[in-house]
Scaffold this active site. Sequence first.
Site, PDB file in Angstrom:
ATOM      1  N   ARG A 193       0.844  -1.193   0.000  1.00 32.51           N
ATOM      2  CA  ARG A 193       0.000   0.000   0.000  1.00 32.51           C
ATOM      3  C   ARG A 193       0.879   1.243   0.000  1.00 32.51           C
ATOM      4  NH1 ARG A 193      -3.454  -2.862  -1.495  1.00 32.51           N
ATOM      5  NH2 ARG A 193      -5.433  -3.359  -0.475  1.00 32.51           N
ATOM      6  N   HIS A 198      -1.067   0.034  -9.796  1.00 38.78           N
ATOM      7  CA  HIS A 198      -1.739  -0.891  -8.858  1.00 38.78           C
ATOM      8  C   HIS A 198      -2.313  -2.117  -9.593  1.00 38.78           C
ATOM      9  CE1 HIS A 198      -3.826  -1.020  -4.668  1.00 38.78           C
ATOM     10  NE2 HIS A 198      -3.634  -2.238  -5.125  1.00 38.78           N
TER      11      HIS A 198
HETATM   12  C1  GLV Z   1      -5.196  -5.405  -3.930  1.00 36.06           C
HETATM   13  O1  GLV Z   1      -4.547  -4.445  -3.692  1.00 36.06           O
HETATM   14  C2  GLV Z   1      -5.871  -6.219  -2.930  1.00 36.06           C
HETATM   15  O2  GLV Z   1      -5.854  -5.860  -1.741  1.00 36.06           O
HETATM   16  O3  GLV Z   1      -6.456  -7.255  -3.317  1.00 36.06           O
END
Ligand code: GLV
Length: 308
Positions: A223, A271
């Site tokens: 994160r 991401h």
């Molecule tokens: C992606 O970031 C997840 O938490 O699945």
Amino acid sequence: MALLLIRNDKNYTPWIDALKKADSSITVVTPETVENPEEVTMAVTWKAPQGSFAKYTNLKAIGSMGAGVDHLFDDPSLPKNISLTRVVDDKLASDMQEFVSALCLNHIRNLKEYAALQAQAKWKPTSYKRAKDVTVGILGFGTLGQAVGNMLSTIGFKVTGWSHSKKDVEQITSYSQNELDRFLAEAEILVCLLPLTDKTEGILNTELFSKLPKGAYLINVARGGHLVETDLIEALNNRQLSGAALDVFHTEPLPQDHLFWNRNDITITPHIASMSNAASVSAQIAENYNRVKNGEELLNTVSSERGY
Ligand code: GLV
């Protein structure tokens, strides 16, 4: 009884289709279609807006559509004394294995530098490292961390893992909570796969970077909140770190004017390391919904005290 879906992007169709396929008897609703909020017994969410759950007075469980659950705890009005779940999925694990392996190999074989040289039509061979001579430290050695560690070890890297409690994984040295400094001292590539909690927020900072071998490489696939961005820039500028690959950011999408974009020592991806897939995780969500109905213990529960 009904299962409520809440997503910040309102992309509901694949989730409704997959849940219906997993169990056609489930009534699936969204905030837009729900007629009777009291019939909702379980909600499954991805980054639900704060305060989303207030009107669902019969909620027994809230699940994350992904592996991470920090977005649940971001909501101060998250109902208390309720079961919380996440998804655990082979595809999430294998996608993460492949992505982190690609980044580690890309780094030791200097592929980013060659892409930059190609743009200038420059032929400039440089020396490279072999996987067997490089230690990759996995900060956050849970389900995903161990899966990634296993693949890196199969490729030939020396792998270590750090987590709250020591894990018993073949070929991998596992360190526990009070052995962080020893773990960091060996990690020539550091992969962050920690859950984001009060304890881990901002953990990727100047102090931690100073404990890594000089010229270490950082991979953050957890994160954005783990990283102190200004500390990363400083560590790159003073060459304590040789580069970083970042898949996650404090603000996503990464703002156009963010200074990370213009650095050739940072690899940016949007991401995508491992994206939860409705078709792949709907069976376990349907199973949990039915377990709520039958008053049974749920799968893949999360501790609200620990935050993961
Ligand atoms: C992606 O970031 C997840 O938490 O699945």
